[in-house]
Design a protein around this motif. Structure first.
Motif, PDB file in Angstrom:
ATOM      1  N   GLY A  63       0.844  -1.069   0.063  1.00 47.68           N
ATOM      2  CA  GLY A  63       0.045   0.114  -0.143  1.00 47.68           C
ATOM      3  C   GLY A  63       0.812   1.337   0.028  1.00 47.68           C
ATOM      4  O   GLY A  63       0.217   2.355  -0.006  1.00 47.68           O
ATOM      5  N   VAL A  64       2.274   1.125   0.000  1.00 48.89           N
ATOM      6  CA  VAL A  64       2.879   2.391   0.088  1.00 48.89           C
ATOM      7  C   VAL A  64       2.884   2.995  -1.466  1.00 48.89           C
ATOM      8  O   VAL A  64       3.103   2.310  -2.558  1.00 48.89           O
ATOM      9  CB  VAL A  64       4.459   1.948   0.219  1.00 48.89           C
ATOM     10  CG1 VAL A  64       5.316   3.192   0.177  1.00 48.89           C
ATOM     11  CG2 VAL A  64       4.650   1.628   1.691  1.00 48.89           C
ATOM     12  N   ARG A  65       2.762   4.373  -1.342  1.00 52.09           N
ATOM     13  CA  ARG A  65       2.458   4.935  -2.627  1.00 52.09           C
ATOM     14  C   ARG A  65       3.789   6.175  -2.912  1.00 52.09           C
ATOM     15  O   ARG A  65       4.304   6.480  -1.796  1.00 52.09           O
ATOM     16  CB  ARG A  65       1.256   5.745  -2.652  1.00 52.09           C
ATOM     17  CG  ARG A  65      -0.069   4.808  -2.788  1.00 52.09           C
ATOM     18  CD  ARG A  65      -1.229   5.548  -2.880  1.00 52.09           C
ATOM     19  NE  ARG A  65      -2.214   5.015  -3.331  1.00 52.09           N
ATOM     20  CZ  ARG A  65      -2.751   4.694  -4.526  1.00 52.09           C
ATOM     21  NH1 ARG A  65      -1.863   5.042  -5.444  1.00 52.09           N
ATOM     22  NH2 ARG A  65      -3.659   3.753  -4.781  1.00 52.09           N
ATOM     23  N   LEU A  66       3.980   6.509  -3.944  1.00 49.65           N
ATOM     24  CA  LEU A  66       5.225   7.308  -4.224  1.00 49.65           C
ATOM     25  C   LEU A  66       4.673   8.260  -5.272  1.00 49.65           C
ATOM     26  O   LEU A  66       4.490   7.820  -6.261  1.00 49.65           O
ATOM     27  CB  LEU A  66       6.372   6.750  -4.730  1.00 49.65           C
ATOM     28  CG  LEU A  66       7.201   5.702  -3.802  1.00 49.65           C
ATOM     29  CD1 LEU A  66       8.285   4.954  -4.599  1.00 49.65           C
ATOM     30  CD2 LEU A  66       7.685   6.337  -2.477  1.00 49.65           C
ATOM     31  N   GLY A  67       4.413   9.550  -4.945  1.00 51.91           N
ATOM     32  CA  GLY A  67       3.889  10.543  -5.701  1.00 51.91           C
ATOM     33  C   GLY A  67       2.458   9.856  -6.370  1.00 51.91           C
ATOM     34  O   GLY A  67       2.062  10.118  -7.371  1.00 51.91           O
ATOM     35  N   LEU A  69       1.592   7.081  -7.076  1.00 49.10           N
ATOM     36  CA  LEU A  69       1.590   5.703  -7.614  1.00 49.10           C
ATOM     37  C   LEU A  69       1.956   4.717  -6.720  1.00 49.10           C
ATOM     38  O   LEU A  69       2.671   4.800  -5.846  1.00 49.10           O
ATOM     39  CB  LEU A  69       2.594   5.920  -8.764  1.00 49.10           C
ATOM     40  CG  LEU A  69       2.428   6.909  -9.994  1.00 49.10           C
ATOM     41  CD1 LEU A  69       3.609   6.980 -10.895  1.00 49.10           C
ATOM     42  CD2 LEU A  69       1.202   6.458 -10.875  1.00 49.10           C
ATOM     43  N   GLU A  70       1.374   3.355  -6.849  1.00 50.19           N
ATOM     44  CA  GLU A  70       1.975   2.409  -6.287  1.00 50.19           C
ATOM     45  C   GLU A  70       3.142   1.812  -6.789  1.00 50.19           C
ATOM     46  O   GLU A  70       3.474   2.081  -8.029  1.00 50.19           O
ATOM     47  CB  GLU A  70       0.748   1.172  -6.325  1.00 50.19           C
ATOM     48  CG  GLU A  70      -0.473   1.687  -5.381  1.00 50.19           C
ATOM     49  CD  GLU A  70      -1.412   0.393  -5.376  1.00 50.19           C
ATOM     50  OE1 GLU A  70      -1.020  -0.666  -5.584  1.00 50.19           O
ATOM     51  OE2 GLU A  70      -2.546   0.825  -5.205  1.00 50.19           O
ATOM     52  N   ILE A  71       3.810   1.055  -6.007  1.00 51.00           N
ATOM     53  CA  ILE A  71       5.083   0.539  -6.314  1.00 51.00           C
ATOM     54  C   ILE A  71       5.065  -0.370  -7.747  1.00 51.00           C
ATOM     55  O   ILE A  71       5.786  -0.312  -8.483  1.00 51.00           O
ATOM     56  CB  ILE A  71       5.855  -0.239  -5.177  1.00 51.00           C
ATOM     57  CG1 ILE A  71       6.401   0.794  -4.060  1.00 51.00           C
ATOM     58  CG2 ILE A  71       7.020  -0.953  -5.593  1.00 51.00           C
ATOM     59  CD1 ILE A  71       6.723   0.332  -2.889  1.00 51.00           C
ATOM     60  N   ASP A  73       2.914  -0.083  -9.998  1.00 50.37           N
ATOM     61  CA  ASP A  73       2.926   0.959 -11.251  1.00 50.37           C
ATOM     62  C   ASP A  73       4.058   1.459 -11.766  1.00 50.37           C
ATOM     63  O   ASP A  73       4.492   1.382 -12.813  1.00 50.37           O
ATOM     64  CB  ASP A  73       1.925   2.072 -10.879  1.00 50.37           C
ATOM     65  CG  ASP A  73       0.495   1.430 -10.479  1.00 50.37           C
ATOM     66  OD1 ASP A  73       0.006   0.330 -10.979  1.00 50.37           O
ATOM     67  OD2 ASP A  73      -0.292   2.596  -9.825  1.00 50.37           O
ATOM     68  N   LEU A  74       5.102   1.903 -10.822  1.00 45.78           N
ATOM     69  CA  LEU A  74       6.211   2.291 -11.028  1.00 45.78           C
ATOM     70  C   LEU A  74       7.175   1.152 -11.847  1.00 45.78           C
ATOM     71  O   LEU A  74       7.960   1.401 -12.709  1.00 45.78           O
ATOM     72  CB  LEU A  74       6.944   2.787  -9.763  1.00 45.78           C
ATOM     73  CG  LEU A  74       6.454   4.102  -9.492  1.00 45.78           C
ATOM     74  CD1 LEU A  74       7.010   4.248  -8.102  1.00 45.78           C
ATOM     75  CD2 LEU A  74       6.440   5.224 -10.180  1.00 45.78           C
ATOM     76  N   ILE A  75       7.241  -0.167 -11.115  1.00 47.69           N
ATOM     77  CA  ILE A  75       7.786  -1.130 -11.842  1.00 47.69           C
ATOM     78  C   ILE A  75       7.340  -1.646 -13.282  1.00 47.69           C
ATOM     79  O   ILE A  75       8.101  -1.754 -14.346  1.00 47.69           O
ATOM     80  CB  ILE A  75       7.776  -2.380 -10.882  1.00 47.69           C
ATOM     81  CG1 ILE A  75       8.262  -2.202  -9.772  1.00 47.69           C
ATOM     82  CG2 ILE A  75       8.169  -3.574 -11.566  1.00 47.69           C
ATOM     83  CD1 ILE A  75       7.903  -3.437  -8.546  1.00 47.69           C
ATOM     84  N   ASP A  76       5.900  -1.535 -13.342  1.00 52.68           N
ATOM     85  CA  ASP A  76       5.503  -1.841 -14.914  1.00 52.68           C
ATOM     86  C   ASP A  76       5.966  -0.651 -15.699  1.00 52.68           C
ATOM     87  O   ASP A  76       6.199  -0.917 -17.001  1.00 52.68           O
ATOM     88  CB  ASP A  76       4.092  -1.612 -14.515  1.00 52.68           C
ATOM     89  CG  ASP A  76       3.443  -3.027 -13.972  1.00 52.68           C
ATOM     90  OD1 ASP A  76       4.177  -3.960 -13.975  1.00 52.68           O
ATOM     91  OD2 ASP A  76       2.288  -3.194 -13.586  1.00 52.68           O
ATOM     92  N   GLU A  77       5.960   0.518 -15.273  1.00 56.93           N
ATOM     93  CA  GLU A  77       6.151   1.622 -16.268  1.00 56.93           C
ATOM     94  C   GLU A  77       7.891   1.616 -16.645  1.00 56.93           C
ATOM     95  O   GLU A  77       7.905   2.008 -17.678  1.00 56.93           O
ATOM     96  CB  GLU A  77       6.195   3.078 -15.394  1.00 56.93           C
ATOM     97  CG  GLU A  77       6.671   4.150 -16.090  1.00 56.93           C
ATOM     98  CD  GLU A  77       5.872   4.582 -17.376  1.00 56.93           C
ATOM     99  OE1 GLU A  77       6.058   5.219 -18.400  1.00 56.93           O
ATOM    100  OE2 GLU A  77       4.501   4.226 -17.493  1.00 56.93           O
ATOM    101  N   GLY A  78       8.625   1.112 -15.692  1.00 59.19           N
ATOM    102  CA  GLY A  78       9.973   0.805 -15.861  1.00 59.19           C
ATOM    103  C   GLY A  78      10.201  -0.188 -16.969  1.00 59.19           C
ATOM    104  O   GLY A  78      11.097  -0.312 -17.620  1.00 59.19           O
ATOM    105  N   ARG A  79       9.448  -1.276 -16.998  1.00 54.76           N
ATOM    106  CA  ARG A  79       9.518  -2.507 -18.123  1.00 54.76           C
ATOM    107  C   ARG A  79       9.032  -1.987 -19.327  1.00 54.76           C
ATOM    108  O   ARG A  79       9.107  -2.759 -20.179  1.00 54.76           O
ATOM    109  CB  ARG A  79       8.675  -3.506 -17.442  1.00 54.76           C
ATOM    110  CG  ARG A  79       9.239  -4.242 -16.114  1.00 54.76           C
ATOM    111  CD  ARG A  79       8.524  -5.361 -15.785  1.00 54.76           C
ATOM    112  NE  ARG A  79       8.878  -6.028 -14.711  1.00 54.76           N
ATOM    113  CZ  ARG A  79       8.315  -6.556 -13.724  1.00 54.76           C
ATOM    114  NH1 ARG A  79       7.149  -6.852 -13.867  1.00 54.76           N
ATOM    115  NH2 ARG A  79       8.957  -6.993 -12.617  1.00 54.76           N
ATOM    116  N   ARG A  80       8.395  -0.954 -19.387  1.00 50.96           N
ATOM    117  CA  ARG A  80       7.887  -0.373 -20.982  1.00 50.96           C
ATOM    118  C   ARG A  80       9.035   0.099 -21.837  1.00 50.96           C
ATOM    119  O   ARG A  80      10.047   0.456 -21.449  1.00 50.96           O
ATOM    120  CB  ARG A  80       6.587   0.356 -20.662  1.00 50.96           C
ATOM    121  CG  ARG A  80       5.556  -0.012 -20.173  1.00 50.96           C
ATOM    122  CD  ARG A  80       4.535   0.882 -20.265  1.00 50.96           C
ATOM    123  NE  ARG A  80       3.350   0.385 -19.191  1.00 50.96           N
ATOM    124  CZ  ARG A  80       2.423   1.066 -18.488  1.00 50.96           C
ATOM    125  NH1 ARG A  80       2.234   2.399 -19.003  1.00 50.96           N
ATOM    126  NH2 ARG A  80       1.595   0.671 -17.792  1.00 50.96           N
TER     127      ARG A  80
END
Length: 80
Positions: A63-67, A69-71, A73-80
């Motif tokens: 449940g930790v969010r950064l800006g 976004l959930e972690i 989501d950030l991981i998925d974004e980095g994989r694109r």
């Protein structure tokens, strides 16, 4: 770290155990190649404690969010 041949290790095991108990690491070699390592039992890491710590970290990160976004989501974004 001390290196000892297998024959000497067999004949001096008690003395080697004293060294290990005092905190020294002993490598046993055969024909000059390392085959075993004597280390203190007290120096070993406790796998149960390590797993419990990892589980606590994972639980705390849910449940930790950064800006906003959930972690994940950030991981998925980095994989694109």
């Amino acid at each position: 770290m001390r290196e000892v041949g297998a024959f000497d290790a067999k004949n001096r095991l008690g003395a080697l155990l004293d060294l290990v108990e005092a905190g020294e690491e002993v490598v046993i070699t055969r024909h000059g190649k390392p085959v075993a390592r004597l280390v203190s039992e007290a120096g070993r890491s406790d796998q149960g404690k390590a797993r419990a710590a990892a589980a606590r970290i994972l639980e705390a990160s849910k449940g930790v969010r950064l800006g906003g976004l959930e972690i994940g989501d950030l991981i998925d974004e980095g994989r694109r």
